[in-house]
Design a protein around this motif. Structure first.
Motif, PDB file in Angstrom:
ATOM      1  N   GLN A  69       0.818  -1.206   0.000  1.00  0.00           N
ATOM      2  CA  GLN A  69       0.000   0.000   0.000  1.00  0.00           C
ATOM      3  C   GLN A  69       0.855   1.261   0.000  1.00  0.00           C
ATOM      4  OE1 GLN A  69      -3.056  -0.099   2.956  1.00  0.00           O
ATOM      5  NE2 GLN A  69      -3.776   1.975   2.551  1.00  0.00           N
ATOM      6  N   ARG A 124       2.121   1.853  -3.470  1.00  0.00           N
ATOM      7  CA  ARG A 124       1.094   2.427  -4.329  1.00  0.00           C
ATOM      8  C   ARG A 124       0.977   3.926  -4.092  1.00  0.00           C
ATOM      9  NH1 ARG A 124      -1.684  -2.517  -3.235  1.00  0.00           N
ATOM     10  NH2 ARG A 124      -2.833  -1.592  -1.509  1.00  0.00           N
ATOM     11  N   ASN A 127       1.971   6.769  -6.854  1.00  0.00           N
ATOM     12  CA  ASN A 127       0.961   7.730  -7.298  1.00  0.00           C
ATOM     13  C   ASN A 127       1.507   9.154  -7.257  1.00  0.00           C
ATOM     14  OD1 ASN A 127      -1.145   6.016  -7.957  1.00  0.00           O
ATOM     15  ND2 ASN A 127      -1.924   5.934  -5.866  1.00  0.00           N
ATOM     16  N   LYS A 169      -5.374   2.016 -12.530  1.00  0.00           N
ATOM     17  CA  LYS A 169      -5.951   2.682 -11.371  1.00  0.00           C
ATOM     18  C   LYS A 169      -6.287   4.130 -11.679  1.00  0.00           C
ATOM     19  CE  LYS A 169      -3.860  -0.179  -7.802  1.00  0.00           C
ATOM     20  NZ  LYS A 169      -2.832  -0.253  -6.755  1.00  0.00           N
ATOM     21  N   MET A 180      -9.843   5.662 -11.419  1.00  0.00           N
ATOM     22  CA  MET A 180     -10.004   6.710 -10.415  1.00  0.00           C
ATOM     23  C   MET A 180     -10.497   8.001 -11.058  1.00  0.00           C
ATOM     24  SD  MET A 180      -6.614   5.934  -8.079  1.00  0.00           S
ATOM     25  CE  MET A 180      -6.776   7.355  -6.999  1.00  0.00           C
ATOM     26  N   ARG A 192      -9.726   9.576  -4.205  1.00  0.00           N
ATOM     27  CA  ARG A 192      -8.356   9.998  -3.867  1.00  0.00           C
ATOM     28  C   ARG A 192      -8.124   9.928  -2.364  1.00  0.00           C
ATOM     29  NH1 ARG A 192      -5.780   9.909  -8.785  1.00  0.00           N
ATOM     30  NH2 ARG A 192      -7.202  10.771 -10.329  1.00  0.00           N
ATOM     31  N   MET A 221      -8.043   6.178  -1.240  1.00  0.00           N
ATOM     32  CA  MET A 221      -6.839   5.470  -1.674  1.00  0.00           C
ATOM     33  C   MET A 221      -5.616   5.918  -0.902  1.00  0.00           C
ATOM     34  SD  MET A 221      -7.841   3.248  -3.762  1.00  0.00           S
ATOM     35  CE  MET A 221      -6.302   2.660  -4.430  1.00  0.00           C
ATOM     36  N   TYR A 264     -10.486  -2.934  -9.947  1.00  0.00           N
ATOM     37  CA  TYR A 264     -10.482  -1.528 -10.327  1.00  0.00           C
ATOM     38  C   TYR A 264     -11.903  -0.940 -10.366  1.00  0.00           C
ATOM     39  CZ  TYR A 264      -5.837  -2.937 -11.847  1.00  0.00           C
ATOM     40  OH  TYR A 264      -4.566  -3.446 -11.890  1.00  0.00           O
ATOM     41  N   TYR A 267     -14.424   1.072  -8.601  1.00  0.00           N
ATOM     42  CA  TYR A 267     -14.589   2.014  -7.502  1.00  0.00           C
ATOM     43  C   TYR A 267     -16.046   2.465  -7.388  1.00  0.00           C
ATOM     44  CZ  TYR A 267      -9.522   2.221  -7.946  1.00  0.00           C
ATOM     45  OH  TYR A 267      -8.194   1.891  -8.012  1.00  0.00           O
TER      46      TYR A 267
END
Length: 964
Positions: A107, A110, A114, A766, A770, A800, A803, A829, A831
């Motif tokens: 995590q 990620r 990002n 993603k 997103m 956002r 995540m 994926y 959401y």
């Protein structure tokens, strides 16, 4: 090396860290970044961080910092987040006292990726280190920071150039936020809709007219956007090259189109009409700036800075229309005086709308302005004249009234006059105003076994002793009455070698000492061995019949004799050692060291022996090196190495270096031969060679370059194969990304390449979803006119925030409960868009969740999911019984997905939800997994608008660039 001065936000964060750690560092607010080292420069003591060994330590060090090289950190969120990565990494490693990061590495990575995605850098935080990669190549933290600084400088330069250009054009618009990277946006039905708008006007300055441009052949005009009031931009198409659009009526060929860059809105007049009339077709992209700009580029691609005297036409009219000569503005301008006001206004609008060439418009613009001004003056004069006439009439009526009054005041009877007052009406004039946007031994022995060395046995000859003269006279003198022979024979010497005889002999000497026979003592003393001298010395020391002074004298003589004998014996040994071997001399040295002699006696002899030892060893090592073969195998190398290890008293480094060089050369030849025999030409054979050669008994230092070479070949092949599958992760759409991810994940590729590419694809997927989620949330919330007060149990998903793991408030907990109970089976994926909570306690475990693909719903009894494509209708029911939100399902009939929602008008909410789901169902086929099941698409379906076409990657209907 990079020097950065912290801004207030960064200063507060890192100063708090220093205080938490309890470090007595007076930070100067300067970061010193060198490779993977970060230093918080202090006045005397500084704080050091290292990503390679995970160390944090403080140290007193003098840092000479040139203030001129220090860059100040301005408002740059990317730079600030990248500096905060220091805290994430060392906090996760447990190196910062008082800071604990419990987030899992996956995590965390990620999150970090990002942040760095906009500079195409990948971060890899593990329990061992913190690494950064760019295009699969390992880079340092310093290079990451430098990339961010370079990006900032480039943007600053671009903004400066843009500002200068705008100033030259006479306009300085506010800078708009730029899109980072290329996003896909939502899907759109590219159909222009009829509408009625009022377009105001504003005068353009000379700097704006014909110069201020939006790009893509769009130039500013004097019309204002009916929504926001900004100036519109217009594109004109050459005659015969008008642009075809779909409308809610019939297909239309556009001669011109207008756009507002603030509202993302397009307009075009309906056929045979002008924009000023307000009867138009329009197309709005709302908040989807990417889709708007693609369509803007598409429309502008065929436009020109030209004139088109045609109106927009329906397709049926356009196909029948013959080319006509355009009216010349020069001819029309000669008829200005005879034109009505409406015709003159229409002519002015045509000029502003690109019906006539720009040069002609510029030439006759003033003439038309004069005519309009003239008419305006005439209208003013007419109003003035009409006013004067009306004044005269009023005066006349007033005078008559006065006369009538005067007559009546005299009571004179006169015939009653019939008077009729004239109908006086003011003149009215219609005025129109106008306003203006990494080998096995197979070794053969080379050296023969070294011959056993012969031990040197010293043959010691027996000592001959002789009797002293004068013994008989001494006995007679002592009154002993017996005779003793003075001269001793060989038999006497041998018998004295026994212990008893030796002891008796030494006692005789002791008696001679006691009796004071000094001469006889000294004669006998010269005949004694070192051992006998030692024993005699002990006898003298223990004799009680001698006083101490006499003892000292005799002992001193014995010790001098001992020293003399020792020196003589040592000289004999050293003389014999000069030409002996290293081992023999080493044994002699050991023998000397073991003797119980004074160190002062042994030292000079040991020094001489050591010189002989080194000289002999050097000679033997040189001969050993000369016998090393060129093709030195592993076994021979070990034998020579062990032999050199025996010469411990000599520095053998230079000889070992020669040995190592010969072994290295021979080993490299063995490696080359091994590789040549393998004859690896493809990836499989190269991969097998890589692992087989590592199993051989080759040294790592010699093997590493060849392993790297093989690895590079495999890397190049894998990179090319991955590039073929996924040319550019930043440009793929969602279904392409899923297919590419699966193909690369199951393929035989180097781990570093696979992990890197899969990470990039995952980030791309993603980001796509997103972005889509964010835009769908905006769309639905806008349609609902959502506020927390009006819809307290309706939650929109902040993708956002969720995540990043920042959702700790009450509403976020409610959303988490819903997603982790009945909506847990969402795709990787997938959401959420909207979460509706109908639980009595408000914990989010009852209600429904809407995603772009499914509706997940839960009641106190059951929970299920349905595909939005199977939804016929959604509606709200507000009857006495069974209140709630219902779904009419294609196969399952009517299903209640939610009971009554607090403070929500069920019918209107159901209607809005139904319209939104209808929009979700319009999602193009290109966004489904089945579409990309094929390897190739001869006929393409646009990802954004669903338009089917052949050839090219840009959709001819909406301009999307993501159709591969």
């Amino acid at each position: 090396m990079i020097l950065l001065k912290a801004n207030p936000e960064i200063k507060a964060v890192f100063q708090k860290m220093i205080n938490t750690m309890g470090e007595k560092v007076v930070w100067t607010e300067v970061f010193l970044i060198n490779n993977n080292d970060i230093i918080l420069a202090g006045e005397k003591k500084s704080l050091f961080f290292n990503f390679d060994n995970k160390r944090i330590f403080s140290k007193f060090v003098e840092l000479n910092i040139n203030e001129e090289r220090v860059d100040k950190i301005v408002a740059n969120s990317l730079l600030e987040n990248t500096l905060n990565m220091i805290l994430y990494a060392f906090g996760k490693w447990g190196e910062i006292k008082g800071l604990k990061v419990e987030t899992e590495y996956d995590q965390l990575n990620r999150l970090l990726n990002n942040i760095l995605i906009e500079i195409n850098i990948e971060a890899s935080l593990t329990d061992e280190n913190f690494r950064f990669f760019k295009n699969g190549i390992l880079i340092t933290y310093e290079e990451v920071i430098q990339s961010i600084l370079d990006k900032s400088k480039l943007e600053e330069k671009d903004n400066k150039e843009e500002t200068q250009e705008n100033e030259e054009d006479g306009n300085n618009p506010e800078e708009e936020p730029k899109e980072e990277g290329y996003a896909l946006g939502l899907w759109h039905n590219i159909q222009w809709i009829s509408g009625q708008f009022s377009f105001g006007k504003v005068e353009l300055t000379e700097g704006e007219r014909g110069k201020l441009r939006l790009g893509n052949n769009f130039y500013v005009v004097n019309y204002k956007c009916p929504d926001c009031g900004e100036k519109l931009y217009m594109v004109v198409y050459p005659v015969g090259k008008e642009f075809r659009i779909e409308t809610d009526e019939l297909p239309v060929y556009m001669a011109r189109a207008y756009t507002c860059n603030t509202c993302n809105h397009f307009y075009t007049p309906k056929p045979h009409k002008l924009l000023m009339e307000g009867d138009v077709y329009h197309l709005i992209f709302e908040d989807d700036k990417v889709a708007y700009e693609d369509y803007l580029e598409l429309l502008g691609r065929w436009g020109e800075r030209t004139a088109n005297s045609n109106f927009n036409l329906y397709e049926s009219e356009y196909n029948k229309k013959q080319e006509e000569e355009p009216e010349e503005l020069e001819k029309i301008s000669n008829e200005l005086e005879s034109m009505t006001e409406e015709k003159l206004a229409e002519l002015q609008d045509k000029m502003d709308s690109g019906f006539y060439p720009l040069l002609s418009v510029e030439r006759y613009h003033n003439k038309i302005d004069k005519e309009r001004k003239k008419r305006k003056q005439n209208r003013r004069k007419a109003r003035e004249n009409a006013g004067m006439k009306e004044g005269l009439k009023r005066k006349e009526v007033k005078e008559k009234a006065q006369d009538f009054k005067r007559i009546n005041s005299k009571d004179i009877k006169r015939p009653r006059l019939k008077t009729s007052s004239p109908s006086i009406q003011p003149a009215k004039t219609l005025m129109k105003g106008y306003t203006t946007p990494p080998i096995k031994k197979g070794v053969k022995p080379y050296l023969e076994r070294i011959k056993e060395e012969k031990s040197v046995n010293d043959n010691t000859k027996p000592r001959n002793t002789t009797s002293s003269s004068g013994r008989q006279s001494i006995d007679q003198k002592m009154g002993k009455g017996h005779e003793k022979s003075i001269n001793h024979s060989a038999a006497d010497s041998i018998s004295r070698s026994s212990d008893s005889l030796k002891e008796n002999f030494l006692k005789e000497i002791l008696e001679d000492i006691i009796e004071g026979m000094h001469d006889i003592f000294e004669i006998k003393l010269d005949k004694l061995s070192l051992k006998q001298l030692t024993d005699l010395k002990a006898l003298v020391q223990s004799e009680q019949r001698l006083d101490n002074s006499k003892k000292y004298g005799y002992i001193n003589k014995i010790e001098k004799k001992q020293t003399k004998e020792k020196i003589k014996e040592l000289n004999q040994k050293i003389g014999l050692s000069q030409d002996k071997s290293y081992i023999e001399i080493l044994r002699t040295i050991d023998d000397v060291k073991k003797e119980d002699w004074e160190e002062s006696v042994k030292k000079p002899f040991l020094e001489s022996l050591m010189e002989y030892l080194i000289r002999s060893g050097e000679k033997e090592l040189k001969n050993l090196v000369l016998n090393i073969p060129e093709n030195l195998n592993k076994k021979q190398y070990i034998q020579f190495t062990d032999k050199m290890e025996q010469y411990k008293e000599i520095d053998t480094n230079r000889y070992k270096k020669i040995l190592d060089e010969k072994r290295d050369g021979a080993e490299k030849q063995e490696i080359i031969a091994f590789i040549k025999r393998a004859n690896a030409t493809n990836r499989t054979s190269l991969f097998d060679l890589f692992h087989k050669i590592k199993e051989q008994d080759f040294s790592e230092k010699n093997l590493s370059p060849y392993l790297e070479e093989i690895h590079d070949k495999i890397y190049a092949l894998d990179e090319a194969a991955i590039k073929k599958i996924c040319p550019d992760p930043a440009e793929i759409n969602f279904e392409e990304g899923l297919r590419m991810y699966e193909e690369i994940s199951s393929g035989d590729f180097l781990p570093e390449l696979k992990v890197n590419t899969l990470g990039l694809i995952d980030q791309r997927l993603k980001k796509i979803k997103m972005d889509e989620c964010e835009q769908l949330v905006k769309k639905l919330s806008k349609d609902m006119k959502w506020t927390r007060e009006d819809f307290p149990r309706i939650y929109f998903f902040d993708v956002r925030k969720m995540m990043r793991g920042n959702g700790n408030d009450e509403s976020s907990i409610t959303v988490h409960n819903a997603l982790n109970t009945y909506a847990v089976n969402r795709g990787k994926y997938e959401y959420p868009i909207l979460i509706c909570d109908t639980s009595s306690s408000g914990n989010g475990k009852v209600g429904f969740v809407l995603t772009p693909d499914h509706i997940f719903y839960s009641s106190l009894i059951s929970a299920d999911v349905m595909n939005v494509m199977n939804v016929k209708e959604v509606f709200g029911y507000n009857g006495l019984l069974g209140k709630g939100i219902y779904v009419e399902h294609k196969h399952s009939g009517r299903i209640r997905i939610s009971k009554s929602i607090k403070s929500v008008k069920l019918k209107s909410f159901g209607k809005i939800l139904n319209e939104f789901i209808e929009y979700l169902k319009e999602k193009p086929e290109s966004r489904s997994i089945s579409y990309l099941a094929k390897e190739k698409h001869t006929v393409k379906c646009c990802y954004r608008c669903g338009y089917v076409y052949k050839g090219g990657s840009v959709c001819p209907k909406c301009g999307s660039k993501n159709n591969k």
